[in-house]
Design an enzyme around this catalytic site. Structure first.
Site, short mmCIF file in Angstrom:
data_model
loop_
_atom_site.label_atom_id
_atom_site.label_comp_id
_atom_site.label_asym_id
_atom_site.label_seq_id
_atom_site.Cartn_x
_atom_site.Cartn_y
_atom_site.Cartn_z
N TYR A 88 -36.01 -23.69 1.40
CA TYR A 88 -35.14 -22.61 1.86
C TYR A 88 -34.55 -21.87 0.67
CZ TYR A 88 -31.34 -20.04 4.04
OH TYR A 88 -30.49 -19.02 4.44
N GLY A 125 -34.46 -9.80 13.60
CA GLY A 125 -33.66 -10.92 14.08
C GLY A 125 -32.34 -10.46 14.69
N ALA A 126 -32.39 -9.38 15.46
CA ALA A 126 -31.16 -8.78 15.99
C ALA A 126 -30.72 -9.37 17.32
CB ALA A 126 -31.35 -7.27 16.14
N ASN A 127 -31.39 -10.42 17.77
CA ASN A 127 -31.05 -10.99 19.08
C ASN A 127 -29.97 -12.07 19.00
OD1 ASN A 127 -33.22 -12.40 17.72
ND2 ASN A 127 -33.26 -13.78 19.48
N SER A 132 -29.00 -15.56 0.42
CA SER A 132 -28.04 -16.65 0.64
C SER A 132 -27.58 -17.18 -0.71
CB SER A 132 -28.69 -17.79 1.44
OG SER A 132 -27.91 -18.97 1.37
N GLY A 169 -27.52 -10.69 12.81
CA GLY A 169 -28.31 -9.54 13.23
C GLY A 169 -27.79 -8.90 14.50
#
Length: 323
Positions: free
Chosen positions: A204, A48-50, A179, A54
């Protein structure tokens, strides 16, 4: 017109008051400073580095001369993010590699890991960062409830399939982004897929509690190796993660304005994962959870070894590692 303005003021004021109560103290986060060669020669995978945390983390690692593998579902977005990060990093920087990874597909996870194991001689750090937040009920390609599937099971399989390379690259590190909302979670072993009853907030929290139990059991499994695993809770960060949260139309402008005052920036949110990936202070530390670059005391349900082992065994069966 006056009625609409009045309604907007009342709703917006209520939103700001709620945010002040939820996040009463907005501490300024001190940004970490490491020597520019800290990660030279090291390979780091960031899922998720976009965008969000991230992307901010990938940018900081690039400045420290790491080889950063951006593992992303949206390749176009990842390419745009990579170009932006390289511009910001300056002339002396590491290397960026973009790889396709859809954590909602075990097939995609396996293909990604096959490529990494074939092409990369080592992995120094694996950062399990990507996630989805309170989305409408849906299932992954393999039939898992989306939040459990992406946030826990996808990363569970990813980590397992890269463990041999991580061990061969030791000392190496695994970083798991959880989280603080884990506190409201419960592992529903009777209905992990939430098919009988779906509450997006509860699901979640369940997935984030699963992250912590995974970290606990994995640390136990890795005892005697030089591979460490630690989790973190980044706090409330201003990212696209909350795009599924419903906010009244009239309140949206004030909500977004308030987020700049009460929430961390992505760069601030990236400081603890950066600390766990780089800092010599956590060398050899494993099985812990951190917040604001300090060890965090967890609730008993996140340190329950019996529940962690049970979830581990069930997860292995769900992702096809055990018949």
């Amino acid at each position: 017109m006056s009625t609409a303005v009045l309604i907007a003021a009342v709703v917006g004021g209520g939103v700001l008051l709620l945010m002040r109560r939820l996040f009463p103290r907005r501490k300024v986060v001190k940004l970490l400073q490491y020597p520019t060669d800290t990660m030279r020669g090291k390979t780091v995978i960031v899922t998720g580095a976009n965008c969000g945390i991230g992307m901010a983390l990938a940018g900081e690692l690039l400045k420290l001369r790491a080889r950063v593998i951006m593992a992303c579902r949206d390749l176009r977005s990842a390419e745009e993010a990579a170009q932006d990060l390289k511009k910001r990093a300056g002339p002396e920087q590491g290397e960026v590699v973009i790889k396709n990874l859809d954590l909602a597909s075990l097939r995609s996870v396996r293909t990604f890991c096959e490529e990494i194991n074939k092409e990369e001689p080592k992995i120094d750090v694996l950062v399990n960062n990507a996630g989805v937040f309170q989305c409408p009920y849906s299932k992954t390609e393999d039939g898992f409830e989306m939040q459990l599937g992406v946030n826990h099971l996808g990363h569970f399989l990813l980590t397992h399939l890269l463990l041999d390379l991580l061990k061969a690259s030791s000392p190496s590190r695994i970083v798991v982004v959880s989280s603080k909302l884990y506190k409201y979670g419960k592992i529903n072993f009777d209905d992990l897929n939430s098919e009988s009853n779906y509450n997006k907030a509860a699901c979640y929290s369940q997935s984030k509690l699963a992250n912590l139990l995974f970290t606990l059991e994995l640390a136990h499994q890795l005892e005697g190796t030089e591979v460490t695993v630690n989790a973190l809770t980044p706090g409330m960060v201003r990212t696209r993660l909350g795009r599924h949260v419903q906010i009244p139309l009239l309140a949206k402008p004030l909500f977004h304005l308030g987020s700049w005052f009460f929430l961390k920036s992505p760069l601030e949110g990236a400081q603890t994962p950066l600390y766990l990936a780089c800092s010599p202070e956590v060398k050899g530390v494993s099985g812990k959870c951190f917040a604001n670059c300090e060890e965090e005391e967890l609730m008993a349900k996140a340190t329950d070894r019996e529940a962690a082992k049970k979830l581990w065994d069930i997860s292995r069966r769900m992702v096809g590692l055990t018949e």
